[in-house]
Design an enzyme around this catalytic site. Structure first.
Site, PDB file in Angstrom:
ATOM      1  N   SER A   1      18.819  11.120  11.900  1.00 21.90           N
ATOM      2  CA  SER A   1      17.432  11.399  12.264  1.00 21.90           C
ATOM      3  C   SER A   1      16.495  10.686  11.298  1.00 21.90           C
ATOM      4  O   SER A   1      16.852  10.420  10.145  1.00 21.90           O
ATOM      5  CB  SER A   1      17.159  12.907  12.222  1.00 21.90           C
ATOM      6  OG  SER A   1      15.776  13.188  12.319  1.00 21.90           O
TER       7      SER A   1
ATOM      8  N   LYS B   1      21.084  15.372   7.696  1.00 16.78           N
ATOM      9  CA  LYS B   1      20.967  14.122   8.438  1.00 16.78           C
ATOM     10  C   LYS B   1      21.117  12.906   7.521  1.00 16.78           C
ATOM     11  O   LYS B   1      21.607  11.857   7.958  1.00 16.78           O
ATOM     12  CB  LYS B   1      19.630  14.078   9.176  1.00 16.78           C
ATOM     13  CG  LYS B   1      19.580  15.039  10.356  1.00 16.78           C
ATOM     14  CD  LYS B   1      20.733  14.791  11.326  1.00 16.78           C
ATOM     15  CE  LYS B   1      20.736  15.718  12.505  1.00 16.78           C
ATOM     16  NZ  LYS B   1      21.840  15.445  13.461  1.00 16.78           N
TER      17      LYS B   1
ATOM     18  N   TYR C   1      17.912  20.708   6.954  1.00 17.34           N
ATOM     19  CA  TYR C   1      18.171  19.832   8.102  1.00 17.34           C
ATOM     20  C   TYR C   1      18.071  18.366   7.678  1.00 17.34           C
ATOM     21  O   TYR C   1      18.941  17.552   8.016  1.00 17.34           O
ATOM     22  CB  TYR C   1      17.168  20.138   9.209  1.00 17.34           C
ATOM     23  CG  TYR C   1      17.321  19.262  10.437  1.00 17.34           C
ATOM     24  CD1 TYR C   1      18.356  19.489  11.339  1.00 17.34           C
ATOM     25  CD2 TYR C   1      16.433  18.223  10.687  1.00 17.34           C
ATOM     26  CE1 TYR C   1      18.498  18.684  12.469  1.00 17.34           C
ATOM     27  CE2 TYR C   1      16.569  17.420  11.806  1.00 17.34           C
ATOM     28  CZ  TYR C   1      17.599  17.656  12.702  1.00 17.34           C
ATOM     29  OH  TYR C   1      17.739  16.860  13.811  1.00 17.34           O
TER      30      TYR C   1
END
Length: 404
Positions: free
Chosen positions: A221, A253, A249
């Site tokens: 991401s 990633k 998060y």
């Protein structure tokens, strides 16, 4: 978390949304061309989380390209429902039960086949069981799409293995899955080569039989720019200190991107060693040919996609008392028109799956799709090697089980 970090992550989110809107406009105007994926016909792909969202759209596109697809899902019921949906929409053959084809079933059917296998990424034991079943099947693997993931749960969740949920589901279990499947693939190739030598064909190299390249795709991401691993890597797996959902998060990633780069470095080195070893063989294949046909690992940013995961994230970003007003906005306007469709996002995945090895190997592919710039941390080979070694330790991989 520091106020400056909060501000940076918020600005990063705004930047990602603006980039995403530009990509959505290109998608709708047809400026992001669809991939020609005929080269995938007859190949076998595993798609984690293939029962929904980007994973389901990727599985659909692969089946339409003639590939056989294994949906690796946490829920057998949802997996079977997705398989029936795919069979109806693509005309592929759907297996009635779980699962991986038997070793004797080596010839693909006239129509591509969709299969379902249980895989819970919140459990390292489940990953190992999946790999054991796959190895027992004797199947050749051509494409592994590490797609499934968790995005910003409202509270910190720790898995039974003792890791923060996003770190394990998005990264660590995919690291273990990719490592073990690639290791099995290498063993399978050695067995095939031994069989060829026994048949008196050891001096030949048949790429269709023994050197079908494997491609491993990790979904990353743009949020990896907000990751902080250099100073907190030791705490990232558990995230017990100052846990923040979005920061965790972002960290996961960046880990997937670093893993893709490190795995591709290993693939390049092994291809170079193979080319060097073939130099003494009679009529060896050119080293350049072996590099073109080498295994490849690549990271992909599919964009902000209109899935249940994204809709739930944006809805939860609003204070609960305001949600009766905000939910309709996200449900009927923001998500359908400002986020990418899963089908468009799948085209970015297919770009990573089909572009030449020299173009995408070890790269970070953005939404458009094309090779994009990544953060400085993502290009740090020392950090990547450190993460690789830490991950092997966390997964309790012995020296004989770890790729080198």
């Amino acid at each position: 978390m520091k106020l400056t970090t909060h501000i940076f992550l918020d600005l990063l989110g705004v930047g990602e949304l603006l980039e995403n809107i530009t990509t959505v406009v290109k998608d709708r105007l047809g400026l992001n061309p669809r991939r020609d994926c005929r080269q995938l016909a007859g190949k076998t792909a595993i798609v984690t989380g293939g029962n929904a969202g980007v994973g389901l759209a990727t599985a659909d596109a692969l089946l339409r390209s003639g590939a056989n697809v294994v949906l690796a899902c946490r829920s057998a019921e949802r997996g079977q429902s997705a398989a029936k949906q795919l069979a109806a929409s693509t005309g592929c053959v759907g297996d009635s039960g779980s699962t991986v084809l038997a070793a004797s079933d080596v010839d693909p059917p006239a129509a591509p086949r969709v299969m379902v296998e249980l895989l819970d990424l919140a459990s390292l034991a489940s990953v190992r069981q999946f790999v054991q079943r796959w190895a027992a099947s004797g199947r050749q693997l051509d494409l592994l799409v590490c797609n499934a993931g968790i995005m910003c749960p409202p509270e910190r969740v720790e898995t039974a293995d003792g890791f923060e949920l996003q770190f394990q589901s998005n990264y660590l279990s995919h690291f273990l899955l990719a490592n073990c499947l690639v290791k099995h693939q290498q063993s399978l190739r050695r067995q095939q080569q031994a069989q060829r030598r026994r048949r008196g064909r050891g001096g030949e190299t048949d790429c269709g039989e023994t050197t079908r390249p494997l491609r491993v795709i990790f979904l990353s991401s743009m949020t990896h720019f907000g990751a902080d691993l250099a100073t907190t890597l030791a705490d990232v797996p558990q995230s017990r200190t100052g846990w923040h959902s979005f920061q965790s998060y972002c960290n996961s990633k960046l880990c997937t991107l670093l893993a893709a780069k490190q795995l591709d470095r290993l693939f390049v080195r092994n291809a170079q060693l193979a080319a060097h070893g073939a130099a003494g063989a009679e009529a060896p294949p050119p080293a350049s040919t072996m590099m073109l046909q080498r295994d490849v690992a690549v990271a992909v940013h599919p964009g902000l996609v209109d899935t249940f995961l994204a809709r739930n994230y944006f809805k939860q970003s609003v204070p609960r008392p305001l949600r009766p007003l905000s939910d309709p906005f996200f449900e009927h306007l923001f998500c359908p028109y400002l986020l990418r469709s899963p089908e468009a996002a799948a085209q970015t995945v297919l770009y990573a799956a089909t572009a030449p090895a020299a173009e995408v190997g070890g790269q970070y592919c953005g939404t458009s799709p094309h090779v994009s710039k990544h953060s400085a941390a993502a290009g740090d080979p020392v950090l990547a090697e450190h993460l690789w070694e830490l991950s092997a330790h966390l997964c309790q991989l012995g020296p004989s089980e770890l790729l080198d």
